[in-house]
Design a protein around this motif. Structure first.
Motif: not given
Length: 224
Positions: A2-8, A23-30
């Motif tokens: 899963x690909x997650x976008x962090x908006x913070x 660490x949980x294995x997600x693909x992350x973009x900020x």
């Protein structure tokens, strides 16, 4: 994955979320602002958005509203505001869930898992898959792998019937009634021509597999 976008925009929270989700294995973009978030959302596909409300540029509420005018992406809002009116407003604007700050990271991970499971279940209901063919029932589009399968409205409807019950033999009367919504008056050529076109289009993209079988004297079914 899963690909997650962090908006913070808070560096500490942003870094914490980035580390935990990676660490949980997600693909992350900020993204650090509402404007940057919308730019990424317009350019990419995400499975989930974690959205702060107090952002520079466009606010979290503006991001939520503009995003859901174009894309239905599950969104968990992270907010310091905790009252009924704000919650109702967030949900009406398109938020899937919300969590008040400071939040427990374990609870956040569980809420993320719930949203992703719900999205996966919803996607499964909107698609049909047989061998390498996928039909998107919401967009009325067909694919073989990443390649579009260009089907007419009636070709799509015929293939959908066959794929919904791949072991069932459909008579020409069955197909005619379901696709044309009319009684079948013996014009076998109409069905035959459409089946032939479907086979030809599939064969161009997947020549090594057979999909539609002719059951002589009866009709058609999917090849097991």
């Amino acid at each position: 994955m899963a690909k997650i976008l962090i908006v913070e925009d808070d560096n500490h929270i942003h870094s914490l979320l980035l580390e935990i989700l990676t660490q949980e294995g997600y693909e992350v973009q900020g993204a650090y602002s509402g404007t940057e978030a919308l730019l990424y959302i317009n350019q990419n596909d995400y499975d989930l958005v974690l959205l702060d409300l107090m952002l520079p540029g466009k606010s979290g509420m503006e991001v939520l509203t503009e995003m859901h005018e174009k894309k239905a992406i599950p969104t968990i809002v992270l907010t310091a505001i905790d009252n009924k009116e704000s919650t109702i407003e967030l949900l009406r604007a398109g938020a899937s869930d919300y969590l008040t700050k400071p939040f427990n990271t374990g609870e956040l991970l569980v809420r993320i898992e719930v949203q992703l499971r719900q999205q996966e279940a919803s996607y499964a209901k909107s698609t049909l898959v047989f061998k390498n063919v996928l039909l998107d029932l919401h967009q009325f589009e067909g694919f073989i792998g990443d390649h579009p399968l260009s089907l007419s409205k009636r070709e799509f409807a015929i293939l959908k019937c066959l794929m919904e019950n791949p072991k069932r033999v459909y008579t020409k009367n069955n197909l005619y009634q379901q696709v044309w919504g009319d009684e079948f008056y013996g014009d076998e050529n109409t069905i035959n021509v459409h089946i032939s076109k479907i086979r030809s289009k599939i064969a161009k993209l997947d020549p090594n597999n057979e999909y539609i079988q002719t059951v002589w004297g009866i009709g058609f079914k999917m090849v097991e």
